[in-house]
Scaffold this active site. Structure first.
Site, short mmCIF file in Angstrom:
data_model
loop_
_atom_site.label_atom_id
_atom_site.label_comp_id
_atom_site.label_asym_id
_atom_site.label_seq_id
_atom_site.Cartn_x
_atom_site.Cartn_y
_atom_site.Cartn_z
N ASP A 1 -4.52 5.02 6.22
CA ASP A 1 -5.10 6.17 6.90
C ASP A 1 -6.04 5.61 7.97
O ASP A 1 -5.60 5.22 9.05
CB ASP A 1 -5.79 6.98 5.80
CG ASP A 1 -6.44 8.28 6.25
OD1 ASP A 1 -6.57 8.48 7.46
OD2 ASP A 1 -6.82 9.07 5.40
N GLU B 1 0.84 -1.20 0.00
CA GLU B 1 0.00 0.00 0.00
C GLU B 1 0.87 1.24 0.00
O GLU B 1 1.97 1.24 0.55
CB GLU B 1 -0.84 0.02 1.28
CG GLU B 1 -2.33 -0.10 1.17
CD GLU B 1 -3.07 0.79 0.20
OE1 GLU B 1 -2.49 1.46 -0.65
OE2 GLU B 1 -4.31 0.80 0.33
N ASP B 2 0.36 2.30 -0.58
CA ASP B 2 1.06 3.58 -0.51
C ASP B 2 0.87 4.21 0.86
O ASP B 2 1.79 4.73 1.47
CB ASP B 2 0.58 4.54 -1.62
CG ASP B 2 -0.94 4.58 -1.73
OD1 ASP B 2 -1.63 3.89 -0.96
OD2 ASP B 2 -1.45 5.33 -2.60
N ARG C 1 -0.02 12.77 -9.08
CA ARG C 1 0.63 11.47 -8.87
C ARG C 1 2.09 11.48 -9.35
O ARG C 1 2.91 10.71 -8.88
CB ARG C 1 -0.11 10.37 -9.64
CG ARG C 1 -1.49 10.06 -9.09
CD ARG C 1 -1.96 8.74 -9.69
NE ARG C 1 -3.40 8.54 -9.56
CZ ARG C 1 -3.99 8.02 -8.49
NH1 ARG C 1 -3.27 7.66 -7.45
NH2 ARG C 1 -5.29 7.87 -8.46
N PHE D 1 -3.44 15.57 4.78
CA PHE D 1 -3.51 15.04 3.42
C PHE D 1 -2.19 15.26 2.68
O PHE D 1 -1.63 16.35 2.68
CB PHE D 1 -4.64 15.74 2.66
CG PHE D 1 -4.96 15.09 1.35
CD1 PHE D 1 -5.75 13.95 1.29
CD2 PHE D 1 -4.45 15.61 0.17
CE1 PHE D 1 -6.02 13.34 0.08
CE2 PHE D 1 -4.74 15.02 -1.05
CZ PHE D 1 -5.52 13.88 -1.10
P1 5GP Z 1 -7.96 4.23 4.38
O1 5GP Z 1 -8.98 3.21 3.92
O2 5GP Z 1 -6.80 3.64 5.13
O3 5GP Z 1 -8.60 5.35 5.13
O4 5GP Z 1 -7.39 4.94 3.10
C1 5GP Z 1 -6.62 4.25 2.22
C2 5GP Z 1 -6.58 4.91 0.86
O5 5GP Z 1 -7.02 6.27 0.90
C3 5GP Z 1 -5.17 4.94 0.36
O6 5GP Z 1 -4.86 3.80 -0.38
C4 5GP Z 1 -5.14 6.20 -0.47
O7 5GP Z 1 -5.55 5.89 -1.77
C5 5GP Z 1 -6.16 7.09 0.18
N1 5GP Z 1 -5.53 8.06 1.10
C6 5GP Z 1 -5.50 8.03 2.45
N2 5GP Z 1 -4.84 9.09 2.95
C7 5GP Z 1 -4.44 9.81 1.88
C8 5GP Z 1 -3.69 11.02 1.73
O8 5GP Z 1 -3.24 11.68 2.69
N3 5GP Z 1 -3.46 11.44 0.46
C9 5GP Z 1 -3.92 10.76 -0.64
N4 5GP Z 1 -3.63 11.27 -1.83
N5 5GP Z 1 -4.63 9.62 -0.53
C10 5GP Z 1 -4.87 9.15 0.71
#
Ligand code: 5GP
Length: 185
Positions: A114, A110-111, A176, A163
């Site tokens: 969150d 994963e990148d 990106r 963010f």
């Molecule tokens: P989660 O389900 O953990 O809340 O979010 C996961 C996905 O939300 C990540 O794979 C990413 O695509 C997006 N995401 C979460 N935080 C960020 C952020 O700070 N910036 C961006 N660009 N995408 C985020």
């Protein structure tokens, strides 16, 4: 791609917002190289399946796999839970996994994690397919936003709950291609 550099190179305008330089290319490289080392140590001869989660992790995954000299197979999966700035928790079913992972060691790539909602959903879906092991490698982790308790085996960097954009991560489809990681101003 809606990206415009300001004169100092430390801030960029992406789409309709300003972002400031947060994690340099050099810092990203260092973090990936130590993560690759830890992954090699953990998997050795196990020939794991590496599963980057699209779209955001495509650049991270490309750099990470080039630091690995062990054997592995690669497949991609997809899920989406974000609307521009916020994790919606509403994850669309777009798994589309073609490889058979039963009895195999699987490492999700994963990148960013969150809230962890996307990953929790992925883990549940993949666990049903009975892999030998199922672990996670994420470049970025936001502990303050995290709502789950599943372990994250490989974490590149912990960041605050703000963010970020760049290095594969987008803001509403933009940014990106930024080489470093930028935080919203
Ligand atoms: P989660 O389900 O953990 O809340 O979010 C996961 C996905 O939300 C990540 O794979 C990413 O695509 C997006 N995401 C979460 N935080 C960020 C952020 O700070 N910036 C961006 N660009 N995408 C985020």
């Amino acid at each position: 791609m809606g990206k415009k550099k300001h004169s100092d190179g430390k801030t960029v305008r992406v789409h309709d917002r300003d972002f400031r330089l947060y994690i340099s290319e050099q810092k990203i490289r260092k973090s990936i190289s130590s993560m690759a080392e830890a992954i090699e140590q953990a998997y050795g001869e196990l020939n794991p399946i590496l599963l980057p989660v699209l779209n955001g992790s495509f650049i991270f995954a490309a750099d990470l796999v080039r630091e690995l000299s062990m054997n592995f197979e690669l497949a991609f999966i997809k899920a989406q839970s974000y609307d521009a700035f916020h994790s919606t928790g509403d994850i669309s079913e777009r798994i589309g996994l073609e490889l058979d992972i039963r009895g195999r060691h699987v490492l999700l790539i994963e990148d960013i994690i969150d809230t962890g909602n996307t990953m929790a959903w992925m883990l549940k879906k993949l666990a049903e397919k009975q892999p030998a092991s199922l672990d996670i490698a994420t470049l970025l982790f936001k502990p303050e936003a995290y709502l789950h308790d599943f372990p994250i085996r490989f974490v590149g960097m912990e960041i605050p709950d703000a963010f970020v954009v760049g290095y594969g991560l987008d803001y509403d489809g933009h940014g990106r291609n930024l080489k470093a990681i930028y935080q919203v101003c």
